[in-house]
Design a protein around this motif. Structure first.
Motif, PDB file in Angstrom:
ATOM      1  N   UNK A 232      42.391  74.089 -23.231  1.00 32.15           N
ATOM      2  CA  UNK A 232      42.399  73.473 -24.562  1.00 32.15           C
ATOM      3  C   UNK A 232      41.781  72.074 -24.524  1.00 32.15           C
ATOM      4  N   UNK A 235      37.975  72.350 -23.964  1.00 33.28           N
ATOM      5  CA  UNK A 235      37.212  72.758 -25.142  1.00 33.28           C
ATOM      6  C   UNK A 235      37.281  71.676 -26.212  1.00 33.28           C
ATOM      7  N   UNK A 236      38.404  70.930 -26.251  1.00 34.43           N
ATOM      8  CA  UNK A 236      38.509  69.818 -27.185  1.00 34.43           C
ATOM      9  C   UNK A 236      37.476  68.745 -26.883  1.00 34.43           C
ATOM     10  N   UNK A 239      34.183  69.957 -27.890  1.00 36.26           N
ATOM     11  CA  UNK A 239      34.111  69.898 -29.351  1.00 36.26           C
ATOM     12  C   UNK A 239      33.704  68.498 -29.812  1.00 36.26           C
ATOM     13  N   UNK A 240      34.174  67.496 -29.090  1.00 34.74           N
ATOM     14  CA  UNK A 240      33.849  66.114 -29.438  1.00 34.74           C
ATOM     15  C   UNK A 240      32.485  65.694 -28.897  1.00 34.74           C
ATOM     16  N   UNK A 242      31.730  65.752 -25.639  1.00 31.35           N
ATOM     17  CA  UNK A 242      31.866  65.107 -24.338  1.00 31.35           C
ATOM     18  C   UNK A 242      31.755  66.097 -23.182  1.00 31.35           C
ATOM     19  N   UNK A 255      31.954  75.857 -31.461  1.00 31.31           N
ATOM     20  CA  UNK A 255      32.794  75.592 -32.624  1.00 31.31           C
ATOM     21  C   UNK A 255      32.318  74.324 -33.317  1.00 31.31           C
ATOM     22  N   UNK A 259      30.561  74.347 -37.039  1.00 28.53           N
ATOM     23  CA  UNK A 259      31.377  73.739 -38.080  1.00 28.53           C
ATOM     24  C   UNK A 259      30.537  73.304 -39.285  1.00 28.53           C
ATOM     25  N   UNK A 273      36.557  79.952 -31.631  1.00 28.73           N
ATOM     26  CA  UNK A 273      37.936  79.483 -31.524  1.00 28.73           C
ATOM     27  C   UNK A 273      38.890  80.611 -31.181  1.00 28.73           C
TER      28      UNK A 273
ATOM     29  N   UNK B 143      44.082  75.942 -30.286  1.00 30.05           N
ATOM     30  CA  UNK B 143      43.250  74.738 -30.265  1.00 30.05           C
ATOM     31  C   UNK B 143      43.333  74.077 -31.644  1.00 30.05           C
ATOM     32  N   UNK B 145      41.711  71.832 -33.132  1.00 30.55           N
ATOM     33  CA  UNK B 145      40.461  71.656 -33.868  1.00 30.55           C
ATOM     34  C   UNK B 145      40.018  72.958 -34.518  1.00 30.55           C
ATOM     35  N   UNK B 146      40.307  74.075 -33.836  1.00 26.45           N
ATOM     36  CA  UNK B 146      39.976  75.375 -34.429  1.00 26.45           C
ATOM     37  C   UNK B 146      40.884  75.646 -35.630  1.00 26.45           C
ATOM     38  N   UNK B 260      41.216  64.889 -32.585  1.00 30.86           N
ATOM     39  CA  UNK B 260      40.606  66.161 -32.956  1.00 30.86           C
ATOM     40  C   UNK B 260      40.814  66.477 -34.434  1.00 30.86           C
ATOM     41  N   UNK B 275      36.423  58.613 -32.289  1.00 34.77           N
ATOM     42  CA  UNK B 275      35.284  59.525 -32.307  1.00 34.77           C
ATOM     43  C   UNK B 275      33.992  58.770 -32.620  1.00 34.77           C
TER      44      UNK B 275
END
Lengths: 298, 318
Positions: A232, A235-236, A239-240, A242, A255, A259, A273, B143, B145-146, B260, B275
């Protein structure tokens, strides 16, 4: 669930002869009838196999884009799960993405188990100042929520696979170290250690042949509970932005880019997801089952 | 008890110092020269010399740390590279927004967790028990964010009930929980934030209560003729310290880990600031925000620990 029902079960006298199975025999015997754990264990094996066999299983090249078929729904032509904003096949990208996502989720746990485990055993076995120095340092890391610590390190180091791996390893070391320290401190005071010492065993021999063996199983079981959290977190971070660099398929990154297209193709955008969720549920349930079977309280 | 409180307060000092050391070190983790991380790419030579002086970058690292810490203590966290405004202003403006949704989420989670957790603990194996187990597993596996993206897809894109992003027309200045105009913006972020603490709090409530209900003094209470409801109330007070500890931890995780959810909903909180700092590689802003959030986490843990001593008469940890 087990607390009360297990107590009741103990009240009923067992008629059959006690079978001597040994520790691992007992563990397996418990796991054998735990169908939920077995099912999800099978699922994990399947997910890992799919990731390994990606080049042969994936129907398309995950990076082959096509401007003509951008953001198509599942079932469009031969794209089973549809296409992304560059016309790449989602199914193939999810299959290939499993490689990065699993690698980024599992390998930091392995590194952290080795490093954190060693520090923990050292702290627990040496005691005194060594213990204070190691454990108080770990306490400082506990003063950060894991997501914040990951973002802090990763945000400073910058994006990339290696940086992400370093970040997650640092985040996971303190909890593992704490568990290893507790387990070692318990083992150290046990009689058989004194017996070994009395019969002339040297410290390294005691450490490796007696302490490490007994500390290993609680630490490994605890590490298994961290795999899901690590996936998690990884993947977070992706997602950012990084994690891995964009063309590489990765669930978190997919994801993040999809988005932008939720108004065009909402269903497709949610798919990567689902892959993360299923994998994370599977790892959580298996580690729960393992913990119960091995009777480790961590 | 006062001795314990004093000791607990005293123990916070080294932890707090350790946190500042890690935050200080972040600038050195960033690739390249720290001066580059602290200045915009187009900074002039004069700026570089000025910042070198201001931060004492030509001094040995321990001296630099003390200089930095001294400034941080009086609220000087440097200037954001992007906006050139003081970091502390940027962080503090966002902090309230994060606290607002984090507190509401954790209160909501605790409420639902208490109801379901109690039913699950009383009737082990019932529908409530199974539901709470399922939510607990989902809560730690999903998750966030999902979940946020799915909520936007369902409630904004498909149903069109709630706005997908932002905090309303006037941002946080106009925000009010009494007016639907602004409240609607907070609903989806709050739901996305609630699931994980809900799962964990429910599991804690259930296992804590189930354990207490199995103890001897519950039998005594029953023998004394207390109703089942009164017994539950006794059990909850008994388990309150454990549940409270978990509640505090979850609040801390939400405040610190809001990045997130806030990124998805562009909720102008500290996570959103983080962010932005990452995307623009604004290291002073990143460092300052992390420091404030980590300190908030330390403070929340301290308050919870002290509250625990009030709730739990058994704590005589002196």
């Amino acid at each position: 669930m087990t607390d009360i029902s297990a107590e009741n079960a103990a009240l009923i006298p067992a008629p059959q002869k006690p079978v001597v199975r040994g520790y691992w025999g007992n563990v397996w015997n418990k796991l054998r009838y735990d169908y939920v754990t077995l099912f999800f264990l099978g699922l994990i094996i399947a997910i890992i196999l799919i990731a390994i066999l990606a080049p042969w299983i994936a129907p398309f090249d995950p990076n082959k884009s096509s401007m003509a078929s951008r953001l198509k729904p599942p079932g469009f032509k031969h794209f089973v799960l549809g296409t992304d904003e560059q016309g790449r096949d989602i199914l193939s990208r999810i299959i290939w993405g499993g490689r990065t996502s699993l690698l980024m989720g599992i390998s930091p746990v392995l590194f952290a188990t080795i490093i954190g485990g060693l520090f923990g055993v050292l702290a627990g076995f040496a005691g005194g100042r060594t213990n204070t120095a190691i454990m108080r340092t770990m306490d400082v890391f506990f003063a950060f929520p894991s997501v914040l610590l990951a973002v802090a390190i990763s945000g400073s180091l910058g994006s990339g696979m290696v940086n992400q791996m370093i970040t997650l390893t640092i985040v996971l070391i303190p909890p593992i170290c704490r568990v290893a320290e507790t387990a070692t401190a318990q083992v150290r005071t046990m009689d058989f250690i004194d017996a070994a010492r009395a019969s002339g065993a040297k410290t390294p021999s005691i450490l490796f042949r007696h302490v490490l063996v007994n500390v290993m199983s609680p630490v490994l079981v605890y590490a298994s509970t961290l795999v899901s959290a690590s996936i998690l977190l990884a993947s977070g971070l992706s997602f950012l932005g990084l994690g891995v660099a964009p063309p590489t398929p990765d669930w978190g990154l997919m994801l993040s880019t999809l988005r932008q297209s939720i108004y065009v193709q909402p269903l497709v955008c949610a798919l990567p997801g689902v892959a993360i969720l299923v994998t994370s549920v599977a790892f959580n349930l298996v580690s729960d089952g393992l913990r119960q079977a091995m009777d480790v309280k961590a | 008890m006062w001795l314990y409180v004093a000791r607990r307060l005293f123990l916070t000092i080294p932890i707090g110092l350790g946190v500042t050391i890690i935050c200080f070190a972040l600038v050195y983790l960033a690739p390249g020269d720290p001066i580059q991380s602290l200045l915009p790419p187009d900074a002039s030579e004069a700026d570089k010399i000025a910042i070198k002086k201001a931060y004492g970058l030509d001094e040995p690292i321990p001296v630099q740390y003390v200089v930095w810490l001294g400034k941080a203590l009086i609220g000087d966290l440097g200037k954001s590279i992007q906006t050139n405004r003081p970091v502390i202003d940027e962080v503090m403006r966002a902090f309230g927004n994060t606290i607002t949704i984090a507190v509401i989420s954790v209160v909501l989670a605790m409420g639902i967790a208490l109801v379901l957790g109690i039913i699950a603990a009383i009737k082990v194996g019932s529908w409530a028990d199974r539901l709470s187990t399922a939510i607990a597993v989902l809560g730690i596996s999903v998750p966030t964010f999902w979940l946020g993206v799915v909520l936007v897809i369902v409630f904004s894109v498909n149903l069109g009930w709630l706005p997908a992003t932002g905090m309303g027309e006037g941002g946080s200045e106009d925000f009010s929980f009494l007016e639907w105009e602004s409240l609607q913006y907070a609903i989806l972020p709050i739901i996305a934030m609630t699931l994980t603490p809900l799962g964990i709090l429910m599991r804690t409530t259930r296992s804590t209560l189930a354990e207490i209900l199995g103890q001897d003094f519950i039998q005594t209470l029953r023998a004394k003729g207390l109703s089942e409801w009164q017994i539950i109330v006794h059990a909850i007070w008994n388990g309150a310290p454990q549940i409270l500890a978990m509640l505090g931890l979850q609040l801390g995780y939400l405040v610190g880990g809001s990045i997130l959810v806030e990124t998805i909903f562009t909720w102008p909180g500290t996570g959103f600031v983080l962010n932005t700092a990452i995307l623009t590689r604004d290291i002073p802003l990143l460092q300052g925000t992390i420091l404030v959030l980590a300190m908030a986490f330390v403070l929340i843990n301290l308050i919870v620990d002290l509250l625990q001593t009030l709730v739990d008469p058994r704590i005589k940890r002196t």
